[in-house]
Scaffold this active site. Structure first.
Site, PDB file in Angstrom:
ATOM      1  N   ASN A  32      21.643 -19.065   7.623  1.00 46.08           N
ATOM      2  CA  ASN A  32      20.111 -18.314   7.182  1.00 46.08           C
ATOM      3  C   ASN A  32      19.919 -16.891   6.993  1.00 46.08           C
ATOM      4  OD1 ASN A  32      17.277 -18.258   6.522  1.00 46.08           O
ATOM      5  ND2 ASN A  32      16.634 -18.759   8.444  1.00 46.08           N
ATOM      6  N   LYS A  34      17.742 -15.465   5.926  1.00 53.82           N
ATOM      7  CA  LYS A  34      15.580 -15.115   6.179  1.00 53.82           C
ATOM      8  C   LYS A  34      15.874 -13.722   4.849  1.00 53.82           C
ATOM      9  CE  LYS A  34      17.114 -15.563  11.246  1.00 53.82           C
ATOM     10  NZ  LYS A  34      16.264 -15.738  12.416  1.00 53.82           N
ATOM     11  N   HIS A 121      11.370 -24.286   9.373  1.00 55.10           N
ATOM     12  CA  HIS A 121      11.660 -23.048  10.784  1.00 55.10           C
ATOM     13  C   HIS A 121      11.014 -22.536  11.042  1.00 55.10           C
ATOM     14  CE1 HIS A 121      13.945 -19.613  11.773  1.00 55.10           C
ATOM     15  NE2 HIS A 121      15.228 -20.369  11.452  1.00 55.10           N
ATOM     16  N   GLU A 123       9.989 -19.729  12.713  1.00 51.32           N
ATOM     17  CA  GLU A 123       9.632 -18.274  11.684  1.00 51.32           C
ATOM     18  C   GLU A 123       8.334 -19.104  11.156  1.00 51.32           C
ATOM     19  OE1 GLU A 123      13.171 -16.305  10.445  1.00 51.32           O
ATOM     20  OE2 GLU A 123      13.228 -16.149  12.480  1.00 51.32           O
ATOM     21  N   GLU A 193      16.767 -26.116  17.053  1.00 48.96           N
ATOM     22  CA  GLU A 193      16.536 -24.783  17.861  1.00 48.96           C
ATOM     23  C   GLU A 193      15.571 -23.845  18.556  1.00 48.96           C
ATOM     24  OE1 GLU A 193      17.878 -22.576  13.587  1.00 48.96           O
ATOM     25  OE2 GLU A 193      16.328 -21.970  13.083  1.00 48.96           O
ATOM     26  N   GLY A 199      16.742 -15.452  17.193  1.00 46.09           N
ATOM     27  CA  GLY A 199      17.605 -13.978  16.714  1.00 46.09           C
ATOM     28  C   GLY A 199      17.317 -13.291  18.709  1.00 46.09           C
ATOM     29  N   SER A 239      21.341 -17.963  18.017  1.00 48.79           N
ATOM     30  CA  SER A 239      22.437 -17.043  18.336  1.00 48.79           C
ATOM     31  C   SER A 239      23.630 -17.154  18.507  1.00 48.79           C
ATOM     32  CB  SER A 239      21.550 -16.036  20.008  1.00 48.79           C
ATOM     33  OG  SER A 239      20.290 -16.174  19.540  1.00 48.79           O
TER      34      SER A 239
HETATM   35  C1  PEP Z   1      17.864 -18.556  12.247  1.00 48.48           C
HETATM   36  O1  PEP Z   1      17.401 -17.903  12.100  1.00 48.48           O
HETATM   37  O2  PEP Z   1      17.614 -19.943  12.274  1.00 48.48           O
HETATM   38  C2  PEP Z   1      18.953 -18.464  13.667  1.00 48.48           C
HETATM   39  C3  PEP Z   1      18.766 -19.351  14.454  1.00 48.48           C
HETATM   40  O3  PEP Z   1      18.640 -16.873  13.924  1.00 48.48           O
HETATM   41  P1  PEP Z   1      19.554 -16.504  14.951  1.00 48.48           P
HETATM   42  O4  PEP Z   1      21.529 -17.033  14.587  1.00 48.48           O
HETATM   43  O5  PEP Z   1      19.801 -15.245  14.426  1.00 48.48           O
HETATM   44  O6  PEP Z   1      19.493 -16.979  16.025  1.00 48.48           O
END
Ligand code: PEP
Length: 277
Positions: A32, A34, A121, A123, A193, A199, A239
């Site tokens: 992803n 973003k 997601h 976000e 997640e 992040g 992460s």
């Molecule tokens: C994501 O954007 O779904 C995500 C898991 O980000 P990150 O790997 O940066 O934590």
């Protein structure tokens, strides 16, 4: 009349059968991006990943690039000849078309050559107030367009701290997915997640990921069947890096990852895919 009493010795073998027998589920690594990458940066990133994968990857995991919408058409042409590399969108509007300035429909995404769409997601839930009811509508429109929804769920830190993570995730899954038919739910990919791990550099431990993935599978099995639950790929996101991917992906109910930050670095992303070798 003679009566015979037969003495039968029976040996009863009790074999412990796990509740969910692992099936051959798809292994998936989805990147992803973003809101990152210009057109040139996106093309460069994908060609680096393709090159590294051709030279180094032994497994058949599905790899999905999930860039901002503006990249979809170009990247679809770039990936045309590759059959383990896919393209997805980060969101879509719930309606088919109309006066929704700035929005993009599932039909439009499909016409760009994409095959997957992220729905829910954290976000989007947080910054755009997307509710479970809205996400249920988005899942419907994605499925109607023969695209695969990657449905995200996950608890915030406050829930983890008071041990209500299963209640929260169970509700997200039930509210957004349990209106689906058996055939429809079987087409889903789910991404767990935990919001506190996205992040932030903090990763859920492999045990925490396994525990929640098993819980999600159990929740689906209760409503649908063990067979359906066992067939759905559940990805971990939060992460994921080359250093922790192997341990997380080797958990029995973890079928891959949804990768944010590390998907923007070709070397790291390919090393994460390598975790399946
Ligand atoms: C994501 O954007 O779904 C995500 C898991 O980000 P990150 O790997 O940066 O934590």
């Amino acid at each position: 009349m003679e009566v015979y009493t037969a003495s039968i010795t029976m040996t009863i073998c009790i074999i412990a059968v796990p509740k969910h027998v692992p099936k051959m589920r798809k292994q998936i690594v989805a990147g992803n991006w973003k809101m990152n990458c210009t057109i040139d940066e996106g093309k460069r990133l994908v060609s680096e990943v393709v090159q590294l994968m051709q030279n180094e990857i032994q497994n058949n995991a599905e790899v999905i690039f999930i860039p901002p919408y503006i990249h979809l058409t170009n990247l679809s042409e770039q990936l045309l000849t590759n059959d383990t590399l896919y393209l997805g969108a980060q969101n879509c509007h719930q309606n088919k078309s109309g006066a929704y300035t700035g929005e993009v429909s599932a039909t439009m995404i499909k016409s760009c050559g994409a095959t997957h769409v992220i729905i829910g997601h954290s976000e989007r839930r947080e910054y755009f107030s997307e509710s479970d009811a809205l996400l249920a509508e988005k899942v419907n429109t994605v499925l109607e367009n023969d695209l695969t929804p990657i449905f995200c769920c996950g608890e915030r830190l406050e829930s983890r701290e008071v041990n209500t993570q299963e209640a929260v995730v169970g509700e997200q899954v039930r509210n957004a997915l349990f209106h689906l038919s058996t055939e429809e739910i079987a087409k889903m990919v789910i991404a767990y997640e935990p919001v506190w791990a996205i992040g932030t550099g903090k990763t859920a431990s492999a045990e925490q990921a396994q525990e929640m993935h098993a819980f999600i599978r159990e929740t689906i099995a209760e409503k649908y069947s063990n067979e359906i639950a066992d067939s759905i790929s559940i990805l971990y996101g939060g992460s994921v890096k080359p250093e922790n991917a192997t341990e997380i992906f080797s958990q029995p109910d973890v079928d891959g990852g949804l990768i944010g930050g590390a998907s923007l670095k070709s070397r790291d992303f390919v090393d994460i895919v390598k975790a399946f070798d």
